[in-house]
Design a protein around this motif. Sequence first.
Motif, PDB file in Angstrom:
ATOM      1  N   GLY A  77       6.510  -1.845  -6.756  1.00  0.00           N
ATOM      2  CA  GLY A  77       6.947  -2.472  -5.516  1.00  0.00           C
ATOM      3  C   GLY A  77       6.359  -3.830  -5.197  1.00  0.00           C
ATOM      4  N   LEU A  78       5.579  -4.420  -6.132  1.00  0.00           N
ATOM      5  CA  LEU A  78       5.028  -5.750  -5.860  1.00  0.00           C
ATOM      6  C   LEU A  78       6.087  -6.824  -6.092  1.00  0.00           C
ATOM      7  CD1 LEU A  78       1.458  -5.644  -7.471  1.00  0.00           C
ATOM      8  CD2 LEU A  78       2.080  -5.371  -5.066  1.00  0.00           C
ATOM      9  N   PRO A  79       6.082  -7.896  -5.283  1.00  0.00           N
ATOM     10  CA  PRO A  79       7.032  -8.996  -5.504  1.00  0.00           C
ATOM     11  C   PRO A  79       6.623  -9.836  -6.708  1.00  0.00           C
ATOM     12  CG  PRO A  79       5.535  -9.553  -3.718  1.00  0.00           C
ATOM     13  CD  PRO A  79       5.211  -8.136  -4.119  1.00  0.00           C
ATOM     14  N   GLU A  80       7.470 -10.792  -7.056  1.00  0.00           N
ATOM     15  CA  GLU A  80       7.148 -11.737  -8.122  1.00  0.00           C
ATOM     16  C   GLU A  80       5.898 -12.541  -7.731  1.00  0.00           C
ATOM     17  OE1 GLU A  80       8.831 -12.835 -11.198  1.00  0.00           O
ATOM     18  OE2 GLU A  80       9.529 -10.769 -11.025  1.00  0.00           O
ATOM     19  N   PRO A  81       5.093 -12.951  -8.709  1.00  0.00           N
ATOM     20  CA  PRO A  81       3.857 -13.686  -8.386  1.00  0.00           C
ATOM     21  C   PRO A  81       4.083 -14.966  -7.600  1.00  0.00           C
ATOM     22  CG  PRO A  81       3.864 -12.990 -10.680  1.00  0.00           C
ATOM     23  CD  PRO A  81       5.227 -12.699 -10.143  1.00  0.00           C
ATOM     24  N   SER A  82       5.280 -15.544  -7.705  1.00  0.00           N
ATOM     25  CA  SER A  82       5.565 -16.791  -6.977  1.00  0.00           C
ATOM     26  C   SER A  82       5.934 -16.550  -5.516  1.00  0.00           C
ATOM     27  CB  SER A  82       6.710 -17.539  -7.671  1.00  0.00           C
ATOM     28  OG  SER A  82       7.876 -16.713  -7.739  1.00  0.00           O
ATOM     29  N   HIS A  83       6.160 -15.295  -5.140  1.00  0.00           N
ATOM     30  CA  HIS A  83       6.581 -14.976  -3.773  1.00  0.00           C
ATOM     31  C   HIS A  83       5.427 -15.208  -2.793  1.00  0.00           C
ATOM     32  CE1 HIS A  83       8.161 -12.698  -0.344  1.00  0.00           C
ATOM     33  NE2 HIS A  83       9.348 -12.842  -0.904  1.00  0.00           N
ATOM     34  N   GLU A  84       5.747 -15.708  -1.617  1.00  0.00           N
ATOM     35  CA  GLU A  84       4.713 -16.068  -0.646  1.00  0.00           C
ATOM     36  C   GLU A  84       3.882 -14.866  -0.181  1.00  0.00           C
ATOM     37  OE1 GLU A  84       7.641 -15.943   3.315  1.00  0.00           O
ATOM     38  OE2 GLU A  84       6.867 -17.856   2.572  1.00  0.00           O
ATOM     39  N   SER A  85       4.434 -13.650  -0.287  1.00  0.00           N
ATOM     40  CA  SER A  85       3.704 -12.461   0.174  1.00  0.00           C
ATOM     41  C   SER A  85       2.962 -11.754  -0.957  1.00  0.00           C
ATOM     42  CB  SER A  85       4.678 -11.473   0.825  1.00  0.00           C
ATOM     43  OG  SER A  85       5.573 -10.932  -0.152  1.00  0.00           O
ATOM     44  N   PHE A  86       2.946 -12.351  -2.152  1.00  0.00           N
ATOM     45  CA  PHE A  86       2.387 -11.640  -3.314  1.00  0.00           C
ATOM     46  C   PHE A  86       0.931 -11.222  -3.107  1.00  0.00           C
ATOM     47  CE2 PHE A  86      -0.122 -11.844  -7.247  1.00  0.00           C
ATOM     48  CZ  PHE A  86       0.458 -10.775  -7.939  1.00  0.00           C
ATOM     49  N   VAL A  87       0.085 -12.152  -2.688  1.00  0.00           N
ATOM     50  CA  VAL A  87      -1.345 -11.838  -2.551  1.00  0.00           C
ATOM     51  C   VAL A  87      -1.551 -10.726  -1.525  1.00  0.00           C
ATOM     52  CG1 VAL A  87      -3.615 -12.730  -1.907  1.00  0.00           C
ATOM     53  CG2 VAL A  87      -2.057 -14.146  -3.250  1.00  0.00           C
ATOM     54  N   GLU A  88      -0.842 -10.816  -0.378  1.00  0.00           N
ATOM     55  CA  GLU A  88      -0.985  -9.794   0.654  1.00  0.00           C
ATOM     56  C   GLU A  88      -0.571  -8.418   0.131  1.00  0.00           C
ATOM     57  OE1 GLU A  88       0.228 -12.764   1.118  1.00  0.00           O
ATOM     58  OE2 GLU A  88      -0.976 -13.641   2.735  1.00  0.00           O
ATOM     59  N   LYS A  89       0.558  -8.354  -0.546  1.00  0.00           N
ATOM     60  CA  LYS A  89       1.052  -7.068  -1.074  1.00  0.00           C
ATOM     61  C   LYS A  89       0.104  -6.512  -2.131  1.00  0.00           C
ATOM     62  CE  LYS A  89       4.989  -6.927   1.225  1.00  0.00           C
ATOM     63  NZ  LYS A  89       5.230  -5.884   2.264  1.00  0.00           N
ATOM     64  N   LEU A  90      -0.427  -7.384  -2.979  1.00  0.00           N
ATOM     65  CA  LEU A  90      -1.359  -6.929  -4.016  1.00  0.00           C
ATOM     66  C   LEU A  90      -2.617  -6.344  -3.382  1.00  0.00           C
ATOM     67  CD1 LEU A  90      -2.266  -6.711  -7.006  1.00  0.00           C
ATOM     68  CD2 LEU A  90      -3.222  -9.014  -6.759  1.00  0.00           C
ATOM     69  N   VAL A  91      -3.184  -7.063  -2.409  1.00  0.00           N
ATOM     70  CA  VAL A  91      -4.410  -6.588  -1.762  1.00  0.00           C
ATOM     71  C   VAL A  91      -4.161  -5.253  -1.059  1.00  0.00           C
ATOM     72  CG1 VAL A  91      -6.107  -7.072   0.047  1.00  0.00           C
ATOM     73  CG2 VAL A  91      -5.407  -8.885  -1.524  1.00  0.00           C
ATOM     74  N   GLU A  92      -3.010  -5.125  -0.390  1.00  0.00           N
ATOM     75  CA  GLU A  92      -2.680  -3.862   0.271  1.00  0.00           C
ATOM     76  C   GLU A  92      -2.625  -2.710  -0.722  1.00  0.00           C
ATOM     77  OE1 GLU A  92       0.963  -4.609   2.304  1.00  0.00           O
ATOM     78  OE2 GLU A  92       0.054  -5.965   3.784  1.00  0.00           O
ATOM     79  N   SER A  93      -2.086  -2.983  -1.922  1.00  0.00           N
ATOM     80  CA  SER A  93      -2.000  -1.919  -2.936  1.00  0.00           C
ATOM     81  C   SER A  93      -3.359  -1.587  -3.540  1.00  0.00           C
ATOM     82  CB  SER A  93      -1.018  -2.328  -4.044  1.00  0.00           C
ATOM     83  OG  SER A  93      -1.569  -3.355  -4.857  1.00  0.00           O
ATOM     84  N   VAL A  94      -4.305  -2.537  -3.458  1.00  0.00           N
ATOM     85  CA  VAL A  94      -5.627  -2.349  -4.070  1.00  0.00           C
ATOM     86  C   VAL A  94      -6.590  -1.633  -3.131  1.00  0.00           C
ATOM     87  CG1 VAL A  94      -7.698  -3.630  -4.812  1.00  0.00           C
ATOM     88  CG2 VAL A  94      -5.446  -4.260  -5.710  1.00  0.00           C
ATOM     89  N   ILE A  95      -6.406  -1.767  -1.812  1.00  0.00           N
ATOM     90  CA  ILE A  95      -7.363  -1.185  -0.852  1.00  0.00           C
ATOM     91  C   ILE A  95      -7.572   0.316  -1.066  1.00  0.00           C
ATOM     92  CG2 ILE A  95      -7.691  -0.637   1.605  1.00  0.00           C
ATOM     93  CD1 ILE A  95      -6.594  -3.478   2.181  1.00  0.00           C
ATOM     94  N   PRO A  96      -6.509   1.144  -1.241  1.00  0.00           N
ATOM     95  CA  PRO A  96      -6.764   2.566  -1.504  1.00  0.00           C
ATOM     96  C   PRO A  96      -7.491   2.810  -2.817  1.00  0.00           C
ATOM     97  CG  PRO A  96      -4.385   2.098  -1.451  1.00  0.00           C
ATOM     98  CD  PRO A  96      -5.086   0.851  -1.063  1.00  0.00           C
ATOM     99  N   LEU A  97      -7.300   1.905  -3.786  1.00  0.00           N
ATOM    100  CA  LEU A  97      -7.992   2.042  -5.072  1.00  0.00           C
ATOM    101  C   LEU A  97      -9.482   1.776  -4.897  1.00  0.00           C
ATOM    102  CD1 LEU A  97      -5.507   0.146  -7.442  1.00  0.00           C
ATOM    103  CD2 LEU A  97      -5.394   2.496  -6.584  1.00  0.00           C
ATOM    104  N   LEU A  98      -9.809   0.807  -4.022  1.00  0.00           N
ATOM    105  CA  LEU A  98     -11.221   0.515  -3.747  1.00  0.00           C
ATOM    106  C   LEU A  98     -11.900   1.709  -3.073  1.00  0.00           C
ATOM    107  CD1 LEU A  98     -10.918  -3.175  -2.463  1.00  0.00           C
ATOM    108  CD2 LEU A  98     -11.838  -2.425  -4.653  1.00  0.00           C
TER     109      LEU A  98
END
Length: 639
Positions: A443-464
């Motif tokens: 469900g992550l957007p393309e790396p060029s998408h403006e929301s990419f960093v936010e979506k990635l961090v959101e997906s990583v928080i439960p992993l942390l």
Amino acid sequence: MSPIDDILGEGGELEQRIAGFRVRSQQLEMAHAVDDALKSAGTLVCEAGTGTGKTFAYLVPALLSGLKVIISTGTKNLQDQLFNRDLPRIRDSLGQSVSAALLKGRANYLCLHRMDSAEFDRRAASPKTMELLAQVREWGRKTRRGDIAELTMIPEDAPIWPLVTSTIDNCLGQACPDYSKCFLVEARRNAQEADVVIINHHLLCADFSLKDEGFGELLPMADAFIIDEAHQLPAVANNFFGTSVSARQLQELCRDILTIYSQMKMKQSEVQEVANALDKSVRDFRLLLGLDERRGAWEELAADSHHLKALEQLHEKLADVIEVLEALKGTDESLDACCERAGQLSRHLDLITSDEDADSNVRWFETTRLGFRLAQTPLEIAEAFQKQMQSHANAWIFTSATLAVGGDFSHFCSQLGIKESETACWDSPFDYRKQALWYVPEGLPEPSHESFVEKLVESVIPLLEASKGRAFLLFTSYRALYRASEMLEEKIDYPLLVQGSAPKGELLDRFRELGNAVLLATSSFWEGVDVQGEALSLVVIDKLPFASPGDPVMQARLDAIKKRGLNPFMQYQLPQAVISLKQGAGRLIRGVEDRGVLVTGDMRMLNRPYGKIFIDAMPSFSRTRQQQDVEQFFSGESA
């Protein structure tokens, strides 16, 4: 059995003498391949996966060979590890009296002459710097090697070091009054006499480039060169085979002139005037380049009349310095040396600003917080490097954990002009399928998408939460790093360490000590960082590490490849990115007991045709796209 098997094989010397030593077939095979290259005076290019023990695999045959061998590593830390830990272990096991020497670049040694003059430097005016100078002087009276790494209580980036060490620019050489006591001269003398010499890539390439300019050779003549962490060598060599002039060089020239002037009995006011005028011109030019820290194409400077006028003025002020110092030649040896430096900087500036050799070089500029660099870089170094290989030694061994792309070494070899060599790949002995899990979130957007960093961090928080911190988050840009840092400050309770908030070594020490920290970093933490054990159990890489095509050197290189009718993406950008990704992923598993999860957020690995090249080049981790598999992995259940 051969002597190599007696040392590295089952029941061998190292197994008996070193606690925890494990016999590895990959290590034995590599040692025999290195031995063959040394005996046949050949070239070996080889990749040995993490955990192979490649250091011992080349040290054993090197010490057994009876040849004069120079070993070059990627960093000074690796040099120290090789010389102080690994080499003594092997030498003791061999029971042979093989002499060894450690040789670093001149800036790593205390300069007695500059130490004595440091108090006259206006940079030493602060109480803190004077306190550090007192510490250096106290140590300087006792040290035998003069290696500044011995002074561990003073940080590497402390402002005292430029005042008490020399550079190729300001070293007086044999004209120095302290030449007979020079620590660098003594280190070089030891290197000349030793059987094995440990250096680093910067010193290796500096020696090559100085020899081309007609200076005396720094390194002793050798029968063989072993290049460890060889994937770093092309980039280092590119810097040294080019030409550059920096604000630091110009301002240090001005400061040295003013320091010498303050000690002169006969005061010549013109000396002070021209040095101050040059220093002001340097600062004015930096201001004109803008506040941003960046690298830009030369055409950007050439298209702006204000930039050209300021550059011309800088050149004129440098010429004024030369004129005044030449009129005083013979009155002071240190001032004469400054005159030589000014002349060389002027010649380099002439070379960079001229339009000659435009087809084979690229010109560019770079700004830092307080300085700048003007540079001319060759588009290719293959021919120049081959010339050095042929004139320096008979046998060459290049090794790293990341040299090949899918078992193919052509990208690395083409950069250095290596046409005939033996090549070999040895996989890591680690059981990656059991020790590591590779997760690509859905469900992550393309790396060029403006929301990419936010979506990635959101997906990583439960992993942390699942990993209880203990993570590296590696980014391909500072912008992404800072955005992720802002988000995580509000959403996790684990200690957050951010690159730039403290020196790299201090951040790593704190990461290891805390045991549950989350470290955010960019490219400098992608390699050469070794955190074994549970302190690092999760590595997140945001994007595929393609070099920015906006970089002028990269763009010129890609254009040159295109002119030859080749595909620059497939020939250069892709293999470079594959090797960088392998380096980043290599931070995760550093020992046989390590377990961890690798997360990559770039969907291009899955939906682009070239993605398979990345996947095939990576270690054989177990793979998943399900978050629950990651949580089960960390809870100790099978994924």
